[in-house]
Design an enzyme around this catalytic site. Structure first.
Site, PDB file in Angstrom:
ATOM      1  N   CYS A 123      46.914  41.347  45.132  1.00  0.00           N
ATOM      2  CA  CYS A 123      46.097  40.282  45.716  1.00  0.00           C
ATOM      3  C   CYS A 123      44.667  40.431  45.214  1.00  0.00           C
ATOM      4  CB  CYS A 123      46.147  40.413  47.238  1.00  0.00           C
ATOM      5  SG  CYS A 123      45.054  39.299  48.123  1.00  0.00           S
TER       6      CYS A 123
ATOM      7  N   SER B 226      42.034  40.570  46.818  1.00  0.00           N
ATOM      8  CA  SER B 226      41.271  41.525  47.633  1.00  0.00           C
ATOM      9  C   SER B 226      41.470  42.965  47.154  1.00  0.00           C
ATOM     10  CB  SER B 226      41.666  41.418  49.101  1.00  0.00           C
ATOM     11  OG  SER B 226      41.372  40.132  49.565  1.00  0.00           O
TER      12      SER B 226
ATOM     13  N   HIS C 106      38.952  43.199  44.616  1.00  0.00           N
ATOM     14  CA  HIS C 106      37.644  43.354  45.262  1.00  0.00           C
ATOM     15  C   HIS C 106      37.422  44.814  45.676  1.00  0.00           C
ATOM     16  CE1 HIS C 106      36.974  39.187  44.959  1.00  0.00           C
ATOM     17  NE2 HIS C 106      37.450  38.777  46.115  1.00  0.00           N
TER      18      HIS C 106
ATOM     19  N   HIS D 193      48.065  45.987  49.732  1.00  0.00           N
ATOM     20  CA  HIS D 193      48.231  45.622  51.146  1.00  0.00           C
ATOM     21  C   HIS D 193      49.234  44.495  51.337  1.00  0.00           C
ATOM     22  CE1 HIS D 193      45.289  42.849  49.489  1.00  0.00           C
ATOM     23  NE2 HIS D 193      45.624  42.001  50.438  1.00  0.00           N
TER      24      HIS D 193
ATOM     25  N   CYS E  69      50.549  39.092  52.939  1.00  0.00           N
ATOM     26  CA  CYS E  69      49.156  38.656  52.795  1.00  0.00           C
ATOM     27  C   CYS E  69      49.050  37.225  52.276  1.00  0.00           C
ATOM     28  CB  CYS E  69      48.323  39.580  51.906  1.00  0.00           C
ATOM     29  SG  CYS E  69      46.624  38.964  51.788  1.00  0.00           S
TER      30      CYS E  69
HETATM   31  N1  COD Z   1      35.426  26.058  41.563  1.00  0.00           N
HETATM   32  C1  COD Z   1      36.763  25.836  41.689  1.00  0.00           C
HETATM   33  N2  COD Z   1      37.694  26.813  41.530  1.00  0.00           N
HETATM   34  C2  COD Z   1      37.256  28.050  41.238  1.00  0.00           C
HETATM   35  C3  COD Z   1      35.886  28.353  41.079  1.00  0.00           C
HETATM   36  C4  COD Z   1      34.943  27.285  41.258  1.00  0.00           C
HETATM   37  N3  COD Z   1      33.638  27.475  41.133  1.00  0.00           N
HETATM   38  N4  COD Z   1      35.760  29.664  40.797  1.00  0.00           N
HETATM   39  C5  COD Z   1      37.013  30.170  40.769  1.00  0.00           C
HETATM   40  N5  COD Z   1      37.929  29.214  41.037  1.00  0.00           N
HETATM   41  C6  COD Z   1      39.374  29.320  41.118  1.00  0.00           C
HETATM   42  C7  COD Z   1      39.988  30.245  40.082  1.00  0.00           C
HETATM   43  O1  COD Z   1      40.195  29.591  38.846  1.00  0.00           O
HETATM   44  C8  COD Z   1      41.308  30.638  40.754  1.00  0.00           C
HETATM   45  O2  COD Z   1      42.352  29.764  40.424  1.00  0.00           O
HETATM   46  C9  COD Z   1      41.004  30.505  42.254  1.00  0.00           C
HETATM   47  O3  COD Z   1      39.720  29.895  42.360  1.00  0.00           O
HETATM   48  C10 COD Z   1      40.978  31.851  42.995  1.00  0.00           C
HETATM   49  O4  COD Z   1      42.227  32.419  42.959  1.00  0.00           O
HETATM   50  P1  COD Z   1      42.531  34.005  42.874  1.00  0.00           P
HETATM   51  O5  COD Z   1      43.864  34.148  42.211  1.00  0.00           O
HETATM   52  O6  COD Z   1      41.357  34.680  42.300  1.00  0.00           O
HETATM   53  O7  COD Z   1      42.595  34.470  44.364  1.00  0.00           O
HETATM   54  P2  COD Z   1      43.694  34.544  45.537  1.00  0.00           P
HETATM   55  O8  COD Z   1      44.290  33.197  45.769  1.00  0.00           O
HETATM   56  O9  COD Z   1      44.633  35.670  45.312  1.00  0.00           O
HETATM   57  O10 COD Z   1      42.757  34.961  46.799  1.00  0.00           O
HETATM   58  C11 COD Z   1      41.573  34.369  46.981  1.00  0.00           C
HETATM   59  C12 COD Z   1      40.831  34.745  48.274  1.00  0.00           C
HETATM   60  C13 COD Z   1      39.508  34.059  48.152  1.00  0.00           C
HETATM   61  C14 COD Z   1      41.586  34.198  49.464  1.00  0.00           C
HETATM   62  C15 COD Z   1      40.683  36.283  48.459  1.00  0.00           C
HETATM   63  O11 COD Z   1      40.068  36.847  47.396  1.00  0.00           O
HETATM   64  C16 COD Z   1      39.822  36.531  49.688  1.00  0.00           C
HETATM   65  O12 COD Z   1      38.614  36.530  49.628  1.00  0.00           O
HETATM   66  N6  COD Z   1      40.494  36.699  50.836  1.00  0.00           N
HETATM   67  C17 COD Z   1      39.874  36.617  52.123  1.00  0.00           C
HETATM   68  C18 COD Z   1      39.641  37.910  52.787  1.00  0.00           C
HETATM   69  C19 COD Z   1      40.838  38.460  53.407  1.00  0.00           C
HETATM   70  O13 COD Z   1      41.552  37.809  54.161  1.00  0.00           O
HETATM   71  N7  COD Z   1      41.061  39.714  53.063  1.00  0.00           N
HETATM   72  C20 COD Z   1      42.120  40.462  53.534  1.00  0.00           C
HETATM   73  C21 COD Z   1      43.252  40.607  52.621  1.00  0.00           C
HETATM   74  S1  COD Z   1      43.358  39.387  51.427  1.00  0.00           S
HETATM   75 ZN    ZN Z   2      45.342  40.005  50.330  1.00  0.00          ZN
END
Ligand code: COD
Ligand code: ZN
Ligand code: ZN
Length: 375
Positions: free
Chosen positions: A47, A49, A52, A68, A175
């Site tokens: 994931c 995170s 991160h 996780h 998750c």
């Molecule tokens: N405009 C539009 N799209 C964008 C931009 C932008 N400026 N920047 C990036 N993107 C797109 C990317 O191209 C990508 O497709 C997408 O955004 C992000 O996807 P991923 O693959 O990086 O991330 P995910 O879906 O696996 O997870 C994203 C979260 C933001 C949900 C995750 O990182 C997070 O912050 N989770 C919340 C905290 C939480 O619950 N943590 C506990 C365990 S996850």
């Molecule tokens: Zn997660």
């Protein structure tokens, strides 16, 4: 020969320092103490995170075993454990459900006060770790640490699922899937016939699209700067896909024009201030609801004009899609098994656990939605 009560030596991906690759190491996993459970991992997703955690934008004590979003089988249990028994298929819970705190007792809230996310100690509930490597204690990660052949979790951080569940798929319920899906069905409470906008089409954003569709949304507008994500978004239910880079004006204005004043529900699933403001602004000024799902790096503040809320918008956020983890995961797994919603499109890569660094490269290059590591 039974391993119950003994230290298990196995492979784990250890992160010794920030911004470095994982080292596959032999670690010792101590037996579970009272109210603890040792799990043999079968599959884990990667994931954002976790990444991160590697970069340091999610602060967690080092050295650490991350991961996780996993699923496995109970190997042994400590004294007093009643919720699971050896042989049970389980999902570790990065948001526990102790059942006793004010949050767990609240009918709507889910962010149990026993979580290790807000002020991470990187330990079991008793403040110690069950992992050692080269004589050094290794920290746990948000009560789960799934990047290891064996892990130990507290009883409040694990739930039993259906014995027939395909673990290499339903690990995503731990998750990404639940976080996105719940943001739509539980947090926003998307209504039939409504119009939704989802910003960010990673595994979590696509799961929000799946949730909007399951809730009966009529229009689901998917927003991402990476157009390679659009085909998948349409496959899971998006009705339109747009990139902010194709427009001169801000994307919230584009969305307002497309929808005659603003969407009913918007979701920020990226973790950027700019897109949080765009998502808030694109929902209707009198009745729109915007949900923050992504977490921005660092602990900076975002300034906003309260007029955006005074006219009637609702701005919310939640961890794990607002779901109480123990109550919801077995049901979500059963629904996945009944093919109520598609998980397969989220899984773009499957790799053996040892190739974890390759899996992270795929995530960082934007090539994967979810990579599943199998043990
Ligand atoms: N405009 C539009 N799209 C964008 C931009 C932008 N400026 N920047 C990036 N993107 C797109 C990317 O191209 C990508 O497709 C997408 O955004 C992000 O996807 P991923 O693959 O990086 O991330 P995910 O879906 O696996 O997870 C994203 C979260 C933001 C949900 C995750 O990182 C997070 O912050 N989770 C919340 C905290 C939480 O619950 N943590 C506990 C365990 S996850
Ligand atoms: Zn997660
Ligand atoms: Zn609790």
């Amino acid at each position: 020969m039974s391993t119950t009560g003994k230290v298990i030596k196995c492979k784990a991906a250890v992160l010794w320092e920030l911004k470095k690759s994982f080292s596959i190491e032999e670690v010792e996993v101590a037996p579970p103490k009272t109210y603890e459970v040792r799990i043999k991992m079968v599959a884990t997703g990667i994931c954002r995170s976790d990444d991160h955690g590697v970069t340091g934008s999610l602060v967690t004590p080092l050295p650490v075993i991350l991961g996780h979003e996993g699923a496995g089988i109970v190997e042994s249990i400590g004294e007093g454990v009643t919720a699971v028994k050896p042989g049970d298929k389980v999902i570790p819970l990065f948001t526990p459900q102790c059942g006793k705190c004010a949050v767990c007792k609240h009918p709507e809230a889910n962010f149990c006060m026993k979580n290790d996310l807000t002020k991470p100690r990187g330990t079991m509930q008793d403040g110690t770790t069950r992992f050692t490597c080269k004589g050094k204690p290794i920290h746990h990660f948000i009560s789960t640490s799934t990047f290891s052949e064996y892990t130990v979790v507290d009883e409040i951080s694990v739930v039993k699922i259906d014995a027939a569940a395909p673990l290499e798929k339903v690990c995503l319920v731990g998750c990404g899937f639940s976080t996105g899906f719940g943001s739509a069905v539980k947090v926003a409470k998307v209504t039939p016939g409504s119009t939704c906008a989802v910003f960010g089409l990673g595994g979590v954003g696509l799961s929000a699209v799946i949730g909007c569709k399951a809730a009966g949304a009529a229009r689901i507008i998917a927003v991402d700067i990476n157009k390679d994500k659009f085909a998948k978004a349409k496959e899971v239910g998006a009705t339109e896909c747009i990139s902010p880079q194709d427009f001169q004006k801000p994307i919230h204005e584009v969305l307002k024009e497309m929808t005659g004043g603003g969407v009913d529900f918007s979701f920020e699933v990226i973790g950027r201030f700019e897109t949080m403001m765009e998502a808030l602004s694109c929902c209707h000024e009198s009745y729109g609801t915007s949900v923050v799902v992504g977490v921005p790096p660092g602990s900076q503040n975002l300034s906003m004009n309260p007029m955006l809320l005074l006219t009637g918008r609702t701005w919310k956020g939640a961890i794990f899609g607002g779901f109480k983890s123990k109550d919801s995961i077995p049901r979500l797994v059963a629904e996945v098994m009944a093919n109520k919603f598609p998980l397969d499109p989220l899984i773009t890569h499957v790799l053996p656990f040892e190739k974890i660094n390759e899996g992270f490269d795929l995530l960082r290059s934007g090539k994967s939605i979810r990579t599943i590591l199998t043990f």
